[in-house]
Motif scaffolding. Structure first.
Motif, PDB file in Angstrom:
ATOM      1  N   THR A 169       0.802  -1.224   0.000  1.00  0.00           N
ATOM      2  CA  THR A 169       0.000   0.000   0.000  1.00  0.00           C
ATOM      3  C   THR A 169       0.838   1.279   0.000  1.00  0.00           C
ATOM      4  OG1 THR A 169      -0.129  -0.078   2.421  1.00  0.00           O
ATOM      5  CG2 THR A 169      -1.903  -1.142   1.188  1.00  0.00           C
ATOM      6  N   ARG A 186      -2.302  -7.532   5.789  1.00  0.00           N
ATOM      7  CA  ARG A 186      -3.739  -7.766   5.902  1.00  0.00           C
ATOM      8  C   ARG A 186      -4.200  -8.745   4.822  1.00  0.00           C
ATOM      9  NH1 ARG A 186      -6.000  -3.561   9.080  1.00  0.00           N
ATOM     10  NH2 ARG A 186      -4.286  -2.842  10.419  1.00  0.00           N
ATOM     11  N   TRP A 188      -7.308  -9.605   2.533  1.00  0.00           N
ATOM     12  CA  TRP A 188      -8.518  -8.955   2.042  1.00  0.00           C
ATOM     13  C   TRP A 188      -9.325  -9.879   1.143  1.00  0.00           C
ATOM     14  CZ3 TRP A 188      -5.917  -3.773   0.128  1.00  0.00           C
ATOM     15  CH2 TRP A 188      -5.697  -2.931   1.228  1.00  0.00           C
ATOM     16  N   THR A 189     -10.624  -9.703   1.159  1.00  0.00           N
ATOM     17  CA  THR A 189     -11.489 -10.265   0.128  1.00  0.00           C
ATOM     18  C   THR A 189     -11.454  -9.329  -1.077  1.00  0.00           C
ATOM     19  OG1 THR A 189     -13.439  -9.054   0.896  1.00  0.00           O
ATOM     20  CG2 THR A 189     -13.001 -11.214   1.908  1.00  0.00           C
ATOM     21  N   GLU A 191     -13.932  -7.661  -2.197  1.00  0.00           N
ATOM     22  CA  GLU A 191     -14.673  -6.461  -1.806  1.00  0.00           C
ATOM     23  C   GLU A 191     -13.819  -5.540  -0.952  1.00  0.00           C
ATOM     24  OE1 GLU A 191     -18.890  -5.148   0.368  1.00  0.00           O
ATOM     25  OE2 GLU A 191     -18.225  -7.233   0.393  1.00  0.00           O
ATOM     26  N   ASP A 192     -13.059  -6.112  -0.031  1.00  0.00           N
ATOM     27  CA  ASP A 192     -12.165  -5.297   0.798  1.00  0.00           C
ATOM     28  C   ASP A 192     -11.187  -4.513  -0.072  1.00  0.00           C
ATOM     29  OD1 ASP A 192     -13.279  -6.353   3.144  1.00  0.00           O
ATOM     30  OD2 ASP A 192     -11.785  -7.951   3.258  1.00  0.00           O
ATOM     31  N   ALA A 193     -10.608  -5.207  -1.052  1.00  0.00           N
ATOM     32  CA  ALA A 193      -9.584  -4.580  -1.899  1.00  0.00           C
ATOM     33  C   ALA A 193     -10.179  -3.506  -2.800  1.00  0.00           C
ATOM     34  CB  ALA A 193      -8.881  -5.649  -2.736  1.00  0.00           C
ATOM     35  N   GLU A 195     -12.857  -1.690  -2.169  1.00  0.00           N
ATOM     36  CA  GLU A 195     -13.124  -0.535  -1.311  1.00  0.00           C
ATOM     37  C   GLU A 195     -11.842   0.215  -0.993  1.00  0.00           C
ATOM     38  OE1 GLU A 195     -15.628   0.287   2.737  1.00  0.00           O
ATOM     39  OE2 GLU A 195     -14.043  -1.218   2.849  1.00  0.00           O
ATOM     40  N   ALA A 196     -10.771  -0.520  -0.690  1.00  0.00           N
ATOM     41  CA  ALA A 196      -9.508   0.121  -0.309  1.00  0.00           C
ATOM     42  C   ALA A 196      -8.937   0.966  -1.437  1.00  0.00           C
ATOM     43  CB  ALA A 196      -8.497  -0.943   0.126  1.00  0.00           C
ATOM     44  N   LYS A 201      -6.480   4.017  -0.498  1.00  0.00           N
ATOM     45  CA  LYS A 201      -5.589   3.421   0.499  1.00  0.00           C
ATOM     46  C   LYS A 201      -4.589   2.479  -0.166  1.00  0.00           C
ATOM     47  CE  LYS A 201      -7.368   2.132   4.436  1.00  0.00           C
ATOM     48  NZ  LYS A 201      -8.241   1.417   5.417  1.00  0.00           N
ATOM     49  N   ARG A 243      -8.641 -13.995  -2.545  1.00  0.00           N
ATOM     50  CA  ARG A 243      -7.768 -13.606  -1.436  1.00  0.00           C
ATOM     51  C   ARG A 243      -6.681 -12.677  -1.952  1.00  0.00           C
ATOM     52  NH1 ARG A 243      -5.289 -18.083   2.528  1.00  0.00           N
ATOM     53  NH2 ARG A 243      -7.504 -18.200   3.004  1.00  0.00           N
ATOM     54  N   ARG A 291     -20.929  -0.245   0.750  1.00  0.00           N
ATOM     55  CA  ARG A 291     -19.567   0.215   1.034  1.00  0.00           C
ATOM     56  C   ARG A 291     -18.789   0.470  -0.252  1.00  0.00           C
ATOM     57  NH1 ARG A 291     -16.417  -5.260   2.957  1.00  0.00           N
ATOM     58  NH2 ARG A 291     -14.681  -3.803   3.165  1.00  0.00           N
TER      59      ARG A 291
END
Length: 379
Positions: A169, A186, A188-189, A191-193, A195-196, A201, A243, A291
């Motif tokens: 990051t 971290r 991440w799924t 979706e997490d990635a 959003e990031a 981020k 992942r 989100r």
């Protein structure tokens, strides 16, 4: 007198925000080589890659970067991880870039050079993807360069956690030459990635990331998009991944002072393309959650505010008054979205300031350039 006080207040705030942005950097007591990875990370890489021989393809789009290209290529050839395929795609350069690529190919058998007609950076990267044979794929821009651990760090993360994508990051740049004190990995799924990266981020370019080739089977850069092309590519790849491993150590140097870079000089076509790229991201979203939607709204605000900054720095607001007013209005009126998403503290502060006084951010950026002796031509 009032104007004098306003100017003093702007200068004071710009220094405060700059200090907040880099306080974790300037407060460190870094010994020795400030770009080196922490010892525990080096040991982690050595342990995880001890029996790994997976080929990694490094794709480099090249166009008229002869002044920077040798450093870029040498930094790739000198990677700690040796099992590389280095694909240099000369996108119709008119300077000595093509010859430089050929000269390095003669010295290192891992290098493949492709000379093609100029069709833009997206086409060049797609050409590299089409010939890549590595199990893993990563990217480097021809005017940037990488640390010796660029490949091994991300590969170790990917292998250790059986990830589809590994990334970092943070990165070095013309305004930031200090390594992080420690890593913070971290899982991440998709979706997490997504959003990031929409919340800024994660670097929005395709550098600082390593992809399993199978994830990219149906993922390509959009040829007509030349600003925000990496943003689109990353979001598409993230959505196809189960992942994603995210570390934060710096192994990439992003150059800010290349006068020929697409990101250096102002162009209304670049701005229009950047907004188009965001619209394409929204159209192609496969993850439809609140989100992700809110994160896209933040990315839209941040992009408009970046273009506002660019217009002020290039002093072109009178040349494009309608576009300037649009960017200014979005910048001032939609700032609250930054308080709703998990973005960085500096982005939240930026939003608050731009709601009150948008001009303070480009003013601060100019001060930063002078403080770091970085000469950027904005037009």
């Amino acid at each position: 007198m009032a104007r004098h006080h306003l100017k003093s207040w702007i200068i004071f705030c710009s220094h405060k925000i700059e200090d907040l942005r880099i306080q974790r950097i300037i407060s460190r007591n870094v010994k020795g080589n400030e770009t080196m990875l922490p010892k525990e990370t080096s040991e982690f890489i050595e342990q995880k890659l001890i029996n790994v021989t997976d080929k990694v393809t490094v794709i480099v789009p090249v166009y008229n970067v002869s002044s920077f290209l040798s450093k870029c290529i040498e930094s790739i050839c000198e990677q700690e991880y040796p099992f590389l395929e280095i694909v240099l795609v000369d996108d119709g350069s008119t300077d000595e870039s093509g010859k430089i690529c050929d000269s390095y190919a003669e010295r290192d058998a891992r290098i493949k050079v492709i000379h093609k007609q100029n069709q833009g950076v997206s086409s060049a990267r797609n050409t590299g993807l089409d010939v890549a044979t590595g199990r893993w794929i990563c990217f480097v821009d021809g005017d940037d360069y990488i640390m010796p651990e660029y490949v091994s760090y991300m590969l170790a993360l990917g292998v250790a956690y059986d990830a589809d994508i590994a990334l970092t990051t943070h990165m070095f740049g013309s305004f930031d030459n200090k390594q992080m004190d420690a890593d913070d990995v971290r899982i991440w799924t998709g979706e997490d990635a997504v959003e990031a990266i929409l919340c800024y981020k994660v670097p929005i370019g395709c550098y600082c990331k390593m992809f399993k080739r199978e994830v990219l089977k149906t993922t390509r850069f959009i040829p007509e998009v030349f600003i925000g092309e990496g943003f689109n590519f990353n979001v598409a790849a993230f959505q196809k991944s189960n992942r994603i491993l995210a570390g934060k150590l710096k192994t990439y140097f992003y150059r800010r002072d290349n006068p020929t870079s697409a990101m250096t000089k102002f162009s209304i076509k670049k701005c229009e393309c950047g907004l188009k790229a965001l619209d394409i991201i929204k159209e192609n979203l496969q993850i439809h959650t609140d989100r992700v939607q809110t994160a896209w709204e933040f990315a839209d605000w941040r992009t408009h505010s970046d273009f506002y900054d660019a217009m002020v720095l290039a002093k072109v607001k009178n040349e494009y008054p309608e576009f300037y007013r649009k960017c200014l209005n979005v910048t001032k009126q939609r700032t609250l979205v930054a308080l709703k998403v998990p973005t960085t503290r500096s982005n939240k502060i930026r939003a608050i300031l731009m709601r009150v006084c948008p001009a303070i951010i480009p003013f601060m950026l100019k001060i930063r350039e002078k403080r770091h002796n970085v000469n950027i031509s904005h037009r």
